[in-house]
Design a protein around this motif. Structure first.
Motif, mmCIF file in Angstrom:
data_model
loop_
_atom_site.group_PDB
_atom_site.id
_atom_site.type_symbol
_atom_site.label_atom_id
_atom_site.label_comp_id
_atom_site.label_asym_id
_atom_site.label_seq_id
_atom_site.Cartn_x
_atom_site.Cartn_y
_atom_site.Cartn_z
ATOM 1 N N GLU A 155 -21.765 36.073 22.491
ATOM 2 C CA GLU A 155 -22.250 34.746 22.070
ATOM 3 C C GLU A 155 -22.291 34.641 20.539
ATOM 4 O OE1 GLU A 155 -23.318 31.858 23.442
ATOM 5 O OE2 GLU A 155 -22.557 32.477 25.397
ATOM 6 N N GLU A 156 -22.765 35.704 19.915
ATOM 7 C CA GLU A 156 -22.849 35.696 18.442
ATOM 8 C C GLU A 156 -21.466 35.619 17.815
ATOM 9 O OE1 GLU A 156 -25.039 39.271 17.674
ATOM 10 O OE2 GLU A 156 -26.973 38.232 17.578
ATOM 11 N N ASP A 157 -20.477 36.356 18.408
ATOM 12 C CA ASP A 157 -19.101 36.301 17.899
ATOM 13 C C ASP A 157 -18.570 34.866 17.968
ATOM 14 O OD1 ASP A 157 -18.747 38.997 17.272
ATOM 15 O OD2 ASP A 157 -18.238 39.523 19.333
ATOM 16 N N ALA A 158 -18.829 34.201 19.104
ATOM 17 C CA ALA A 158 -18.349 32.824 19.284
ATOM 18 C C ALA A 158 -18.964 31.894 18.237
ATOM 19 C CB ALA A 158 -18.673 32.349 20.700
ATOM 20 N N ARG A 159 -20.285 32.063 17.973
ATOM 21 C CA ARG A 159 -20.958 31.206 16.981
ATOM 22 C C ARG A 159 -20.399 31.421 15.574
ATOM 23 N NH1 ARG A 159 -25.803 32.080 19.832
ATOM 24 N NH2 ARG A 159 -26.361 33.804 18.461
ATOM 25 N N ASP A 160 -20.058 32.679 15.273
ATOM 26 C CA ASP A 160 -19.608 33.012 13.912
ATOM 27 C C ASP A 160 -18.097 32.930 13.744
ATOM 28 O OD1 ASP A 160 -22.238 33.553 13.331
ATOM 29 O OD2 ASP A 160 -22.057 35.738 13.541
ATOM 30 N N LEU A 161 -17.378 32.549 14.829
ATOM 31 C CA LEU A 161 -15.911 32.654 14.819
ATOM 32 C C LEU A 161 -15.273 31.859 13.686
ATOM 33 C CD1 LEU A 161 -13.447 33.874 16.193
ATOM 34 C CD2 LEU A 161 -13.361 31.885 17.705
ATOM 35 N N ASP A 162 -15.706 30.611 13.493
ATOM 36 C CA ASP A 162 -15.073 29.771 12.462
ATOM 37 C C ASP A 162 -15.300 30.355 11.064
ATOM 38 O OD1 ASP A 162 -14.191 28.102 14.379
ATOM 39 O OD2 ASP A 162 -15.725 26.563 14.104
ATOM 40 N N ALA A 163 -16.551 30.732 10.792
ATOM 41 C CA ALA A 163 -16.879 31.296 9.477
ATOM 42 C C ALA A 163 -16.122 32.617 9.270
ATOM 43 C CB ALA A 163 -18.382 31.539 9.357
ATOM 44 N N TYR A 164 -16.048 33.429 10.338
ATOM 45 C CA TYR A 164 -15.363 34.723 10.236
ATOM 46 C C TYR A 164 -13.864 34.515 9.954
ATOM 47 C CZ TYR A 164 -12.726 38.764 11.727
ATOM 48 O OH TYR A 164 -11.807 39.780 11.764
ATOM 49 N N THR A 165 -13.236 33.592 10.694
ATOM 50 C CA THR A 165 -11.792 33.355 10.533
ATOM 51 C C THR A 165 -11.466 32.895 9.112
ATOM 52 O OG1 THR A 165 -11.693 32.708 12.868
ATOM 53 C CG2 THR A 165 -9.793 32.157 11.504
ATOM 54 N N LEU A 166 -12.297 31.971 8.599
ATOM 55 C CA LEU A 166 -12.086 31.481 7.236
ATOM 56 C C LEU A 166 -12.298 32.614 6.216
ATOM 57 C CD1 LEU A 166 -11.670 29.096 5.253
ATOM 58 C CD2 LEU A 166 -14.153 28.761 5.301
ATOM 59 N N ALA A 167 -13.410 33.324 6.378
ATOM 60 C CA ALA A 167 -13.753 34.380 5.419
ATOM 61 C C ALA A 167 -12.705 35.500 5.443
ATOM 62 C CB ALA A 167 -15.130 34.951 5.736
ATOM 63 N N LYS A 168 -12.184 35.836 6.621
ATOM 64 C CA LYS A 168 -11.186 36.915 6.723
ATOM 65 C C LYS A 168 -9.908 36.537 5.970
ATOM 66 C CE LYS A 168 -9.695 40.888 8.432
ATOM 67 N NZ LYS A 168 -8.382 41.019 7.843
ATOM 68 N N SER A 169 -9.555 35.252 6.004
ATOM 69 C CA SER A 169 -8.359 34.823 5.256
ATOM 70 C C SER A 169 -8.587 34.983 3.752
ATOM 71 C CB SER A 169 -7.987 33.384 5.597
ATOM 72 O OG SER A 169 -8.997 32.499 5.154
ATOM 73 N N TYR A 170 -9.811 34.667 3.290
ATOM 74 C CA TYR A 170 -10.135 34.870 1.875
ATOM 75 C C TYR A 170 -10.160 36.367 1.535
ATOM 76 C CZ TYR A 170 -11.597 29.943 1.778
ATOM 77 O OH TYR A 170 -11.630 28.584 1.849
ATOM 78 N N PHE A 171 -10.727 37.146 2.443
ATOM 79 C CA PHE A 171 -10.831 38.598 2.248
ATOM 80 C C PHE A 171 -9.439 39.212 2.076
ATOM 81 C CE2 PHE A 171 -10.882 42.978 3.684
ATOM 82 C CZ PHE A 171 -12.069 43.497 3.175
ATOM 83 N N ASP A 172 -8.496 38.793 2.937
ATOM 84 C CA ASP A 172 -7.133 39.329 2.872
ATOM 85 C C ASP A 172 -6.454 38.993 1.546
ATOM 86 O OD1 ASP A 172 -7.428 40.429 5.361
ATOM 87 O OD2 ASP A 172 -6.433 38.775 6.424
ATOM 88 N N LEU A 173 -6.890 37.886 0.915
ATOM 89 C CA LEU A 173 -6.350 37.504 -0.393
ATOM 90 C C LEU A 173 -7.159 38.098 -1.542
ATOM 91 C CD1 LEU A 173 -5.602 33.767 0.448
ATOM 92 C CD2 LEU A 173 -3.898 35.538 -0.002
#
Length: 592
Positions: free
Chosen positions: A73-91
């Protein structure tokens, strides 16, 4: 690849049976799973290691591929923020990634949040170092975020809310703050919680200083432990045990693993088996031609062998692949060093350190270059930085000993050479250096012990016996001196070397005079004739031959009544007769 692997020891290491390698398909699934989970958290090196190991095993059929990790449930709630942040992290926009992950509760998002903050601090530290200071001042800049991270992670740790990846990050923060004991405990805990994460095992390797320390660690009984033990044995210079472990892993089914093959090559490099190491590295380059990892070690071997064309080719090849990798800079540095362009070499090692200030090899090699340029203060700083990065680097301790020897500070020398010897107890170079140090301090008994031990462990430079003989000469112990010189000559001729070794003439001169003193004309004449073959002893040899001829013409017979001449020890001569084997024509006869 199997051909390269066969160079390792054939015996499986003790205790190997405890690790279960019977189900390689299950191991492959685990490796693919942990590789994906590592990548999700930005742990690229751990992901790469697991992927390379998985690639060495047979492919899995479609129905056996591991499923995608289940979302909570927590993964689902944080999914959008995680996906965005991971793209920034990779850059590498770490602050931006951390900003969007604030308040996330899931384990994956929380790890990325803390890891982004940590990497942001590291990046700022490195940028500040490069901008404001020279490469020898790097230790003075600190990551300002570490204390905050420690406080937050400590609370989570006490509440038992950290998963295996979180524990790994907490351990890294503790290590960076020089809290070594606490870091070791946390890394051990991380290996129990998540045994498949190679990063935690590797960090643990960097903190273990000796085999005794290793015995007291409570490690999980898993197949990953075998990879860890093989790696730590290599680091601790326990090469025989390391090769046994790696051979066991090859036999278990990892014969195609480029990681294992490279580690075997490094192990042979560490024991100075240069031919074997070179052949394995050449095989590895055929299997993985764009590999950059460990190529600096390969270049060290080419450097020692003086193989300029091969080193030049390797440097050009790595430049084409990636000129801004640490290893590439070290290879180019070695190339310029071999050409005696030491300023240029030091420049490339400095460039390597700008890319990675904690890269051990570059610090040590830069120390060597400063030594060549007679810049002892810069060399001392470089070697000290190498020791800060890794206290097990015997080359840095040995380099410091050499530097203080140049500065004529024998007590300092003694300390650093002792440390180098502790790390490499069977390396004759360390023992000879220690012996020379004791000699300068007039501790002749200790010096004799060191030279004899250097000979006993296999004298690489074939100088220990000569130094021991000269020490006996100083102490008027003529029999022992003669014994050492005879053993030395036997060693030189038995290994088939061309007799251009610096001290061969010295040995023949001493033996000629020794036999002359005891009126053993045949032996004295044989050694004197050998002296005539060397420029520095030719005149003495001719003079001695004239004297022998004159005395023989006067009718003086050989006599042993006045004093008993030196006899060969039983290990070198079957009948313990005086050394009449030193033939003037065929020196190979002196070999028992």
């Amino acid at each position: 690849m199997a051909a390269a692997a066969s160079g390792a020891a054939a015996v499986v290491g003790a205790g190997f049976a405890s690790a279960d390698f019977s189900d390689l398909r299950a191991i492959k699934k685990q490796l693919l799973d942990v590789a994906e989970r590592s990548r999700e958290r930005g742990l690229q090196h751990s992901g790469k290691w697991a992927s390379e190991l998985a690639f060495a095993l047979d492919p899995l059929p479609l129905n056996e591929l591991p499923p995608a990790p289940a979302l909570t449930e927590e993964d689902a709630r944080d999914l959008d923020a995680y996906t965005l942040a991971k793209s920034y992290f990779d850059l590498k926009e770490y602050d931006r990634a951390a900003y969007f992950l604030r308040g996330c509760k899931s384990q994956k998002a929380y790890f990325l949040y803390m890891y982004s903050r940590y990497l942001s601090g590291e990046k700022k530290k490195d940028d500040e170092t490069v901008d404001s200071l020279g490469p020898l001042e790097k230790g003075q800049v600190k990551n300002e975020v570490l204390r905050e991270l420690r406080v937050e992670l400590s609370k989570k740790h006490k509440a038992r809310e950290l998963d295996g990846f979180g524990l790994y990050l907490y351990g890294v923060v503790l290590r960076k703050l020089d809290l070594v004991k606490e870091a070791i405990d946390v890394f051990v805990e991380a290996t129990h919680v998540l045994p498949l994460h190679w990063g935690a095992w590797l960090e643990l390797c960097n903190l273990i200083t000796d085999k005794e320390m290793l015995k007291f660690l409570s490690l999980p009984d898993t197949w990953m432990k075998e990879f860890f033990l093989a790696h730590i044995y290599t680091e601790l210079q326990l090469i025989e045990e390391a090769l046994q472990k790696y051979q066991g892993l090859i036999d278990a089914g990892f014969s195609k693993s480029t990681y294992i093959i490279s580690q075997i090559a490094v192990a042979y490099h560490n024991i100075r088996d240069i031919d074997k190491a070179l052949s394995i590295f050449n095989e590895l380059r055929k299997q993985d031609p764009y590999r950059i990892e460990n190529m600096d070690t390969f270049s060290n071997l080419l450097y020692v062998r003086g193989m300029k064309p091969e080193l030049s080719y390797l440097a050009h090849n790595l430049c084409e692949i990636d000129k801004y990798r640490v290893e590439t800079c070290c290879v180019i540095g070695n190339y310029y060093s071999l050409r005696s362009q030491h300023e240029k070499a030091a420049l490339y090692f400095q460039r390597a350190l700008k890319l990675n200030p904690r890269y051990l090899g570059a610090w040590t090699l830069m120390g060597h270059e400063y030594m060549e340029m007679k810049n002892t203060s810069a060399a001392i700083q470089a070697y000290r930085h190498a020791i800060e990065v890794n206290k097990r680097d015997y080359r840095a301790w040995y380099g410091l000993g050499q530097t203080y020897e140049i500065l004529k500070m024998p007590f300092y020398c003694l300390y650093y050479y002792r440390r180098a010897h502790q790390l490499r107890p069977n390396d004759s170079r360390m023992l000879v250096a220690l012996g020379e140090c004791y000699e300068k301090l007039n501790q002749l008994v200790e010096a004799k012990k060191c030279y004899w031990r250097a000979y006993a462990v296999g004298d690489v430079e074939k100088m220990a016996l000569v130094k021991l003989a000269k020490l006996h000469e100083q102490l008027n112990e003529s029999e022992q001196a003669a014994q050492c010189y005879i053993k030395y000559i036997q060693d030189i001729y038995s290994c088939g070397e061309i007799v251009e070794h610096l001290e061969v003439s010295t040995a023949f001169r001493y033996l000629a005079q020794y036999y002359f003193k005891y009126k053993l004309w045949d032996e004295a004449s044989a050694c004197a004739q050998k002296c005539c073959a060397f420029n520095d002893t030719r005149e003495e040899g001719k003079a001695l031959l004239r004297q022998i001829l004159q005395l023989r013409n006067q009718g003086e017979a050989s006599s042993t009544e006045i004093a008993t001449p030196f006899l060969l020890p039983s290990s070198l001569s079957a009948n313990n007769t005086p050394t009449r084997r030193v033939s003037p024509l065929n020196l190979s006869n002196i070999t028992p």
